[in-house]
Write a protein that holds these residues in place. Structure first.
Motif, PDB file in Angstrom:
ATOM      1  N   UNK A 157      15.597  -5.849   1.300  1.00  0.00           N
ATOM      2  CA  UNK A 157      16.456  -4.796   0.739  1.00  0.00           C
ATOM      3  C   UNK A 157      15.802  -4.180  -0.468  1.00  0.00           C
ATOM      4  N   UNK A 158      15.243  -5.033  -1.309  1.00  0.00           N
ATOM      5  CA  UNK A 158      14.572  -4.515  -2.498  1.00  0.00           C
ATOM      6  C   UNK A 158      13.371  -3.657  -2.101  1.00  0.00           C
ATOM      7  N   UNK A 159      12.669  -4.104  -1.070  1.00  0.00           N
ATOM      8  CA  UNK A 159      11.519  -3.336  -0.619  1.00  0.00           C
ATOM      9  C   UNK A 159      11.952  -1.972  -0.099  1.00  0.00           C
ATOM     10  N   UNK A 160      13.041  -1.961   0.626  1.00  0.00           N
ATOM     11  CA  UNK A 160      13.524  -0.702   1.159  1.00  0.00           C
ATOM     12  C   UNK A 160      14.060   0.196   0.060  1.00  0.00           C
ATOM     13  N   UNK A 161      14.763  -0.381  -0.921  1.00  0.00           N
ATOM     14  CA  UNK A 161      15.249   0.439  -2.043  1.00  0.00           C
ATOM     15  C   UNK A 161      14.082   1.052  -2.779  1.00  0.00           C
ATOM     16  N   UNK A 162      13.065   0.227  -3.006  1.00  0.00           N
ATOM     17  CA  UNK A 162      11.897   0.759  -3.700  1.00  0.00           C
ATOM     18  C   UNK A 162      11.262   1.880  -2.888  1.00  0.00           C
ATOM     19  N   UNK A 163      11.248   1.656  -1.553  1.00  0.00           N
ATOM     20  CA  UNK A 163      10.643   2.678  -0.701  1.00  0.00           C
ATOM     21  C   UNK A 163      11.454   3.958  -0.718  1.00  0.00           C
ATOM     22  N   UNK A 164      12.772   3.867  -0.693  1.00  0.00           N
ATOM     23  CA  UNK A 164      13.643   5.040  -0.737  1.00  0.00           C
ATOM     24  C   UNK A 164      13.490   5.788  -2.050  1.00  0.00           C
ATOM     25  N   UNK A 165      13.353   5.006  -3.114  1.00  0.00           N
ATOM     26  CA  UNK A 165      13.217   5.633  -4.430  1.00  0.00           C
ATOM     27  C   UNK A 165      11.940   6.443  -4.463  1.00  0.00           C
ATOM     28  N   UNK A 166      10.873   5.827  -3.917  1.00  0.00           N
ATOM     29  CA  UNK A 166       9.627   6.575  -3.883  1.00  0.00           C
ATOM     30  C   UNK A 166       9.728   7.821  -3.023  1.00  0.00           C
ATOM     31  N   UNK A 167      10.467   7.749  -1.962  1.00  0.00           N
ATOM     32  CA  UNK A 167      10.638   8.899  -1.079  1.00  0.00           C
ATOM     33  C   UNK A 167      11.375   9.998  -1.810  1.00  0.00           C
ATOM     34  N   UNK A 171       5.630  -1.837   8.945  1.00  0.00           N
ATOM     35  CA  UNK A 171       4.801  -2.756   9.735  1.00  0.00           C
ATOM     36  C   UNK A 171       5.063  -4.185   9.330  1.00  0.00           C
ATOM     37  N   UNK A 172       5.259  -4.382   7.996  1.00  0.00           N
ATOM     38  CA  UNK A 172       5.536  -5.742   7.517  1.00  0.00           C
ATOM     39  C   UNK A 172       6.859  -6.248   8.057  1.00  0.00           C
ATOM     40  N   UNK A 173       7.857  -5.375   8.080  1.00  0.00           N
ATOM     41  CA  UNK A 173       9.170  -5.780   8.612  1.00  0.00           C
ATOM     42  C   UNK A 173       9.043  -6.027  10.112  1.00  0.00           C
ATOM     43  N   UNK A 174       8.269  -5.172  10.840  1.00  0.00           N
ATOM     44  CA  UNK A 174       8.149  -5.324  12.289  1.00  0.00           C
ATOM     45  C   UNK A 174       7.421  -6.588  12.653  1.00  0.00           C
ATOM     46  N   UNK A 175       6.499  -6.998  11.786  1.00  0.00           N
ATOM     47  CA  UNK A 175       5.732  -8.211  12.088  1.00  0.00           C
ATOM     48  C   UNK A 175       6.456  -9.482  11.694  1.00  0.00           C
ATOM     49  N   UNK A 176       7.487  -9.357  10.898  1.00  0.00           N
ATOM     50  CA  UNK A 176       8.236 -10.541  10.483  1.00  0.00           C
ATOM     51  C   UNK A 176       9.154 -10.982  11.608  1.00  0.00           C
ATOM     52  N   UNK A 177       9.123 -12.266  11.940  1.00  0.00           N
ATOM     53  CA  UNK A 177       9.958 -12.710  13.071  1.00  0.00           C
ATOM     54  C   UNK A 177      11.448 -12.621  12.805  1.00  0.00           C
ATOM     55  N   UNK A 178      11.813 -12.640  11.513  1.00  0.00           N
ATOM     56  CA  UNK A 178      13.254 -12.569  11.214  1.00  0.00           C
ATOM     57  C   UNK A 178      13.696 -11.132  11.059  1.00  0.00           C
ATOM     58  N   UNK A 179      12.915 -10.340  10.305  1.00  0.00           N
ATOM     59  CA  UNK A 179      13.332  -8.969  10.003  1.00  0.00           C
ATOM     60  C   UNK A 179      13.101  -8.012  11.173  1.00  0.00           C
ATOM     61  N   UNK A 180      12.233  -8.369  12.100  1.00  0.00           N
ATOM     62  CA  UNK A 180      11.951  -7.455  13.220  1.00  0.00           C
ATOM     63  C   UNK A 180      13.179  -7.202  14.088  1.00  0.00           C
TER      64      UNK A 180
END
Length: 783
Positions: A89-99, A47-56
């Protein structure tokens, strides 16, 4: 949750599986909770990425790295954008690690399944390789027998075909040998044509059906078979034609059987019919070929023919004779043609194939087709009508001959039709021509019949006009004149024989007879007009008598045609004197009516002793004597000629009717006289005697009048009867059936007299009396 381990897994656990066994028993619950939290965390990160105007932009399916890079560089803060990307990228890596950590057990389980699948796949690969090796071995073992089977199957098929081909060839050769044996007969008449045709047809059927072409020995025999076929056709056609000409059923049947066996029956019969049609048309054309008749085509010398078909001077008689000879020959040829085709049709309708039992006629004529004789007759009549019409319009010579000699031409045609009908009249077989066909042939020469009738009309009209033209000058035709007319009529009848209508044309002039008002005067001597009518009546009656005697020898159709006109002649003859007789009868009736002016009720001896007739009766006698001397003596046949006197004529019939009417009229009015004294009865009896004497001596013998005379004789004693003795009492003593019997006898006598007179209608009272009488007999009680 991890999947249950297979037996192989249970016996050989992998390190990862062994490592998983040391987990805390409460790990399952903890893992579930952690997984739920991780899902929530992942959802918030997305949701944070989708709401960001650059990352969306990275979530868009149409993301383009080139477009994103260009936009980042042109934004003025590429470093900031890069920092954001690194943070994501760091957020996604952290998310993948948790997964991965949260799904550690599931991943280990899936890894174990993959290992097991790999082991199973290796085993399957080995089995498949072994199976492929076995299949290659089986293929190698089966290919040789299959090739052998295919080869032997082809050999067997070829052997089978060769065997059949050889068998059919042998059969064809055997049949050819039999055909040769039949054909080797020296005498053609002894050759069994039908059997040879059967062999020929079977050989050709074998050759075509089993494709024996290319076999040298069969091809050699086929040449012979075809040669024999031509010979068979030729011989069969000779036999067939000979049988048709000689009307030999056996020969015609043999020829037809040959062509049926050859499979050519329909075509052959059609060929024959067309040939005979052509022969008929050619014969008709040759009969009317004027160039051939005159014996010259282009030479216009004596006996030659002109362009109009008229012979030159000196050649007319020969050409006329030649024309009639050719017409006679044509009629003979047409008769032979039609009878021959009928004979062919007759055999076809009777003969059946001995093997298939098929009726040969069914092979020729299908449903809706016309019969063979009808086809030939239709072509024949069409050609004949066309040639006759052409001859009438194009050749004045032929037109004159056939017009003058139409009776001869018609006689030829009728003779042709009669011969054909007679020669084809066989029980159970259709005749060659129908009545409609005969009418068509007669209609073909109607153009000459019309011209002939016009010619006869001219001859008769000229004679009648010449004879009866004397009427305009007041003279009456003499017996010689009448004899000339009768002789001419007789000549015309004898010339035409079958068409007596020609003689009726004379009636157009005979009908102009004088019957004016003066013809009815009866008080004075006969006038000149009355004498003229008397003579015409006698002459017309003579014409009627003599013509009636002429037609007794004619066919019934001629008599039927002449009868109406003979009746017209008789009617004209009657009309010339009927008015006179009617006037005489009216005068006599007026005399009888004076009976009511007499006094028959006078009493006394003077009246009884008076021997004189009553005044009305004296007047009646004077009128009858006047009629006799002035009129009847000139109309009735002389008593010196006994034969003529016994023959009933128009006048004798009219006189008899007048005498009967006088008696009946007298009885009717005498029965009404009242009062009637005894002396009056005597006077009435004397009047009756005077009446009987006057009528019998001057009009007609009363004893030959029948019922009227019997009524007069019966009335005499009736007047002397008492009232109680009259008929009414007799009626009371009789039954209704007896009364009706007497009345019926009177009605029958009346009907007989009406028919004898030739009247066309009865009195209206007659059917009424019959109706009443039938009702009496119907309702009468049984005695």
């Amino acid at each position: 949750m991890a999947s249950p381990a297979s037996p192989l897994q249970r016996s050989n656990p992998s390190p990862l599986q062994r490592l998983s066994t040391f987990t805390n028993p409460t790990f399952s619950t903890t893992t579930t909770t952690t997984t739920t939290n991780n899902i929530a965390t992942a959802t918030s990160a997305l949701d944070a990425i989708a709401s960001d105007p650059i990352l969306s932009a990275f979530l868009s399916p149409s993301f383009s790295t080139t477009s994103f890079s260009s936009a980042a560089l042109s934004s003025g803060s590429p470093a900031s954008t890069a920092e954001k990307l690194h943070s994501a990228i760091r957020l996604l890596d952290s998310q993948l690690r948790h997964e991965v950590l949260s799904r550690h057990d599931d991943l280990l389980s899936q890894l174990s399944s993959l290992h097991h699948a790999n082991v199973s796949l290796s085993t399957l690969r080995s089995s498949v390789s072994s199976l492929q090796s076995s299949i290659r071995k089986v293929r190698s073992d089966l290919s040789d027998p299959l090739r052998s089977i295919n080869s032997q199957t082809v050999q067997l098929s070829n052997l089978h075909s060769a065997s059949h081909l050889l068998g059919h060839s042998l059969r064809a050769l055997r049949l050819s040998k039999k055909l040769r044996d039949l054909a080797s007969v020296d005498d053609t008449e002894k050759l069994d044509l039908a059997k040879a045709a059967q062999f020929h047809s079977e050989i050709l059927a074998l050759y075509n059906e089993y494709d024996l072409a290319g076999i040298d020995v069969v091809d050699e025999e086929l040449k012979f078979v075809k040669e024999i076929g031509e010979k068979l056709r030729s011989e069969a056609m000779k036999v067939l034609e000979r049988g048709m000409e000689g009307l030999n059923q056996a020969e015609v049947g043999t020829g037809l059987q040959v062509f049926y066996n050859l499979g050519e029956l329909r075509a052959t019969v059609e060929q024959l019919v067309n040939r005979y049609k052509g022969m008929a048309v050619k014969s008709i054309g040759a009969a009317l070929d004027m160039k051939a008749i005159t014996g010259s085509g282009a030479v216009f010398g004596p006996g030659g023919v002109r362009g109009s078909g008229t012979p030159q001077i000196g050649g007319g008689a020969k050409a006329r004779e030649a024309l009639w000879q050719r017409m006679g020959s044509c009629m003979e040829q047409l008769h032979s043609i039609v009878v021959a085709v009928w004979h062919l049709q007759r055999v076809l309708s009777k003969k059946r194939d001995p093997f298939t039992h098929v009726l040969l006629l069914d092979e020729i004529i299908q449903e809706g087709d016309s019969m063979l004789t009808d086809r030939v007759w239709e072509a024949l009549v069409k050609a004949f009508a066309s040639q006759m019409k052409s001859a009438f319009t194009a050749s004045s010579f032929v037109k004159e001959i056939f017009t003058m000699g139409y009776p001869k031409l018609f006689s030829m045609i009728e003779n042709l039709l009669e011969r054909i009908s007679r020669d084809t009249d066989v029980k159970g077989v259709l005749p060659a021509i129908s009545s409609e066909g005969k009418d068509q042939m007669v209609a073909a020469v109607e153009i000459f019949q019309t011209a002939f009738l016009a010619l006869c009309l001219g001859r008769l009209s000229d004679l009648v006009n010449t004879v009866f033209s004397v009427s305009s000058s007041g003279n009456v035709p003499t017996k010689e004149h009448i004899s000339r007319i009768i002789s001419r009529i007789q000549e015309e009848i004898e010339a035409v024989q079958l068409d007596g209508r020609l003689t009726l044309l004379v009636l157009r002039e005979i009908g102009k007879i004088s019957t004016g008002p003066e013809a009815r005067q009866v008080s004075a001597p006969a006038t000149a007009a009355q004498l003229k009518n008397f003579t015409l009546c006698q002459h017309l009656q003579e014409i009627h008598t003599r013509i009636s005697s002429m037609i007794t020898g004619l066919p019934s159709i001629a008599a039927d045609v002449l009868s109406p006109s003979l009746g017209a002649i008789y009617g004209v003859a009657c009309d010339s004197v009927t008015s006179l007789f009617q006037a005489m009868l009216e005068r006599l009736e007026s005399c009888i009516l004076q009976i009511h002016d007499q006094n028959f009720g006078v009493h006394g001896m003077d009246a009884a002793m008076d021997n004189n007739a009553s005044p009305y009766m004296e007047e009646l006698q004077k009128c009858i004597l006047h009629f006799r001397s002035e009129f009847l003596s000139r109309l009735l046949p002389s008593s010196t000629n006994a034969a003529t006197a016994r023959t009933e004529t128009i006048c004798t019939r009219l006189v008899r009717n007048m005498a009967s009417r006088v008696l009946i009229f007298f009885i009717r009015h005498a029965s009404l006289v009242r009062p009637l004294s005894e002396s009056g009865k005597l006077r009435m009896a004397r009047d009756m005697a005077e009446l009987e004497l006057a009528v019998g001596q001057n009009l007609f013998p009363v004893e030959q009048l029948g019922a009227p005379y019997r009524a007069l004789r019966a009335f005499r004693p009736l007047i002397f009867l008492e009232t109680s003795q009259l008929y009414s009492l007799w009626l009371d003593s009789q039954g209704e059936d007896q009364i009706w019997k007497g009345i019926k006898a009177t009605l029958d006598d009346y009907a007989t007299n009406v028919r004898a007179r030739g009247d066309k209608e009865f009195s209206p009272v007659y059917p009424l009396m019959l109706q009443l009488g039938s009702s009496l007999t119907k309702n009468a009680p049984a005695s």
